[in-house]
Design a protein around this motif. Sequence first.
Motif, PDB file in Angstrom:
ATOM      1  N   SER A 196       0.845  -1.190   0.000  1.00 34.53           N
ATOM      2  CA  SER A 196       0.000   0.000   0.000  1.00 34.53           C
ATOM      3  C   SER A 196       0.879   1.238   0.000  1.00 34.53           C
ATOM      4  O   SER A 196       2.094   1.158   0.198  1.00 34.53           O
ATOM      5  CB  SER A 196      -0.922   0.012   1.227  1.00 34.53           C
ATOM      6  N   GLU A 197       0.252   2.382  -0.224  1.00 37.53           N
ATOM      7  CA  GLU A 197       0.969   3.651  -0.178  1.00 37.53           C
ATOM      8  C   GLU A 197       0.775   4.270   1.201  1.00 37.53           C
ATOM      9  O   GLU A 197      -0.345   4.410   1.683  1.00 37.53           O
ATOM     10  CB  GLU A 197       0.426   4.603  -1.253  1.00 37.53           C
ATOM     11  N   LEU A 198       1.869   4.639   1.838  1.00 37.47           N
ATOM     12  CA  LEU A 198       1.793   5.196   3.187  1.00 37.47           C
ATOM     13  C   LEU A 198       1.343   6.656   3.146  1.00 37.47           C
ATOM     14  O   LEU A 198       1.792   7.419   2.292  1.00 37.47           O
ATOM     15  CB  LEU A 198       3.165   5.115   3.875  1.00 37.47           C
ATOM     16  N   PRO A 199       0.491   7.063   4.073  1.00 32.68           N
ATOM     17  CA  PRO A 199       0.103   8.482   4.132  1.00 32.68           C
ATOM     18  C   PRO A 199       1.245   9.315   4.709  1.00 32.68           C
ATOM     19  O   PRO A 199       2.097   8.814   5.432  1.00 32.68           O
ATOM     20  CB  PRO A 199      -1.101   8.470   5.091  1.00 32.68           C
ATOM     21  N   GLY A 200       1.261  10.591   4.397  1.00 32.17           N
ATOM     22  CA  GLY A 200       2.275  11.473   4.944  1.00 32.17           C
ATOM     23  C   GLY A 200       3.636  11.238   4.331  1.00 32.17           C
ATOM     24  O   GLY A 200       3.768  10.664   3.244  1.00 32.17           O
ATOM     25  N   SER A 201       4.673  11.701   5.037  1.00 30.89           N
ATOM     26  CA  SER A 201       6.044  11.572   4.539  1.00 30.89           C
ATOM     27  C   SER A 201       6.888  10.789   5.532  1.00 30.89           C
ATOM     28  O   SER A 201       6.526  10.679   6.716  1.00 30.89           O
ATOM     29  CB  SER A 201       6.654  12.970   4.321  1.00 30.89           C
ATOM     30  N   PRO A 202       8.024  10.220   5.073  1.00 34.52           N
ATOM     31  CA  PRO A 202       8.885   9.453   5.980  1.00 34.52           C
ATOM     32  C   PRO A 202       9.337  10.304   7.169  1.00 34.52           C
ATOM     33  O   PRO A 202       9.613  11.491   7.022  1.00 34.52           O
ATOM     34  CB  PRO A 202      10.069   9.057   5.091  1.00 34.52           C
ATOM     35  N   ALA A 203       9.424   9.687   8.330  1.00 37.58           N
ATOM     36  CA  ALA A 203       9.847  10.389   9.543  1.00 37.58           C
ATOM     37  C   ALA A 203      11.353  10.276   9.715  1.00 37.58           C
ATOM     38  O   ALA A 203      11.907   9.175   9.658  1.00 37.58           O
ATOM     39  CB  ALA A 203       9.138   9.812  10.765  1.00 37.58           C
ATOM     40  N   THR A 204      12.001  11.404   9.911  1.00 33.38           N
ATOM     41  CA  THR A 204      13.438  11.430  10.162  1.00 33.38           C
ATOM     42  C   THR A 204      13.686  11.651  11.656  1.00 33.38           C
ATOM     43  O   THR A 204      12.765  11.969  12.411  1.00 33.38           O
ATOM     44  CB  THR A 204      14.114  12.563   9.373  1.00 33.38           C
ATOM     45  N   PHE A 205      14.923  11.508  12.072  1.00 28.91           N
ATOM     46  CA  PHE A 205      15.277  11.794  13.458  1.00 28.91           C
ATOM     47  C   PHE A 205      14.964  13.252  13.799  1.00 28.91           C
ATOM     48  O   PHE A 205      14.512  13.561  14.900  1.00 28.91           O
ATOM     49  CB  PHE A 205      16.765  11.514  13.689  1.00 28.91           C
ATOM     50  N   GLU A 206      15.220  14.150  12.854  1.00 29.52           N
ATOM     51  CA  GLU A 206      14.960  15.567  13.091  1.00 29.52           C
ATOM     52  C   GLU A 206      13.468  15.830  13.280  1.00 29.52           C
ATOM     53  O   GLU A 206      13.072  16.644  14.115  1.00 29.52           O
ATOM     54  CB  GLU A 206      15.482  16.411  11.926  1.00 29.52           C
ATOM     55  N   ASP A 207      12.631  15.122  12.511  1.00 31.66           N
ATOM     56  CA  ASP A 207      11.181  15.265  12.680  1.00 31.66           C
ATOM     57  C   ASP A 207      10.769  14.924  14.108  1.00 31.66           C
ATOM     58  O   ASP A 207       9.941  15.604  14.710  1.00 31.66           O
ATOM     59  CB  ASP A 207      10.427  14.345  11.708  1.00 31.66           C
ATOM     60  N   LEU A 208      11.333  13.853  14.645  1.00 32.51           N
ATOM     61  CA  LEU A 208      10.976  13.428  15.996  1.00 32.51           C
ATOM     62  C   LEU A 208      11.378  14.467  17.026  1.00 32.51           C
ATOM     63  O   LEU A 208      10.635  14.744  17.969  1.00 32.51           O
ATOM     64  CB  LEU A 208      11.650  12.086  16.323  1.00 32.51           C
ATOM     65  N   ARG A 209      12.520  15.086  16.850  1.00 31.48           N
ATOM     66  CA  ARG A 209      12.970  16.109  17.795  1.00 31.48           C
ATOM     67  C   ARG A 209      12.094  17.354  17.711  1.00 31.48           C
ATOM     68  O   ARG A 209      11.794  17.972  18.722  1.00 31.48           O
ATOM     69  CB  ARG A 209      14.439  16.467  17.508  1.00 31.48           C
ATOM     70  N   GLN A 210      11.674  17.713  16.504  1.00 31.19           N
ATOM     71  CA  GLN A 210      10.853  18.916  16.327  1.00 31.19           C
ATOM     72  C   GLN A 210       9.450  18.721  16.860  1.00 31.19           C
ATOM     73  O   GLN A 210       8.789  19.672  17.267  1.00 31.19           O
ATOM     74  CB  GLN A 210      10.794  19.294  14.842  1.00 31.19           C
ATOM     75  N   GLN A 211       8.972  17.476  16.884  1.00 33.64           N
ATOM     76  CA  GLN A 211       7.615  17.204  17.363  1.00 33.64           C
ATOM     77  C   GLN A 211       7.544  17.140  18.872  1.00 33.64           C
ATOM     78  O   GLN A 211       6.476  17.169  19.446  1.00 33.64           O
ATOM     79  CB  GLN A 211       7.110  15.872  16.781  1.00 33.64           C
ATOM     80  N   SER A 212       8.716  17.022  19.550  1.00 32.14           N
ATOM     81  CA  SER A 212       8.695  16.836  21.002  1.00 32.14           C
ATOM     82  C   SER A 212       8.344  18.124  21.712  1.00 32.14           C
ATOM     83  O   SER A 212       8.414  19.207  21.168  1.00 32.14           O
ATOM     84  CB  SER A 212      10.069  16.343  21.464  1.00 32.14           C
TER      85      SER A 212
END
Length: 212
Positions: A196-212
């Motif tokens: 299937s096609e995943l929704p959204g975009s791949p999560a990077t380490f930087e994404d995780l830090r920015q979401q915290s």
Amino acid sequence: MSSPVTTTRAPRADALRNRERIIAAAREIFVEFGPDVPLDEIARRAGIGNATLYRHFPDRIDLIRHVVLYVMDRTLDKVDEAMAEEPDAFSALRHFVHAAADERIGALCPMLSDVFDQNDPQLETQRVRLQEAVEGLMERARQAGQLRTDVAAGDLLVALSQLTRPLPAITCQGIDRFVHRHLQLFLDGLQTPARSELPGSPATFEDLRQQS
């Protein structure tokens, strides 16, 4: 007249053992209950007194920092181990994921917290090393045509953290015995061809830090 020579005593063997027991106990408890668990509970699980814990780690942040460094060091070793032992790229990735779960990689979650020093040079060095190592492992599998192209290292970290942490207020005994089963289901979903096609975009380490 010469000045006296000062010597630094090496930590006693029992002190080193106590330190290791504290870090091991904290790693388990942080995964199970989060980083705000009472330090008394960590001391109890480590089998030592409160005074001994505070002698090694003066406060909660210091203890969390050492647990995170410990888990990152051991997880980096697992990347090297997987690369050395598995000639197949996706087998190496699979080897690493299961080994990282056994290292309780969910204990790294506190480093995404607002109260954690994101500019600590030692932590930043290890974070970059771990990020590059995991991304390198995934890129090998991707180049071999074995890993779907719409996932990144952050996706792997999120899944590992979620699948290795007990569900809140769960009453099932021995829930840990299902961890590797569910990780294998997740790994099957990473392989190509994608179903299937995943929704959204791949999560990077930087994404995780920015979401915290």
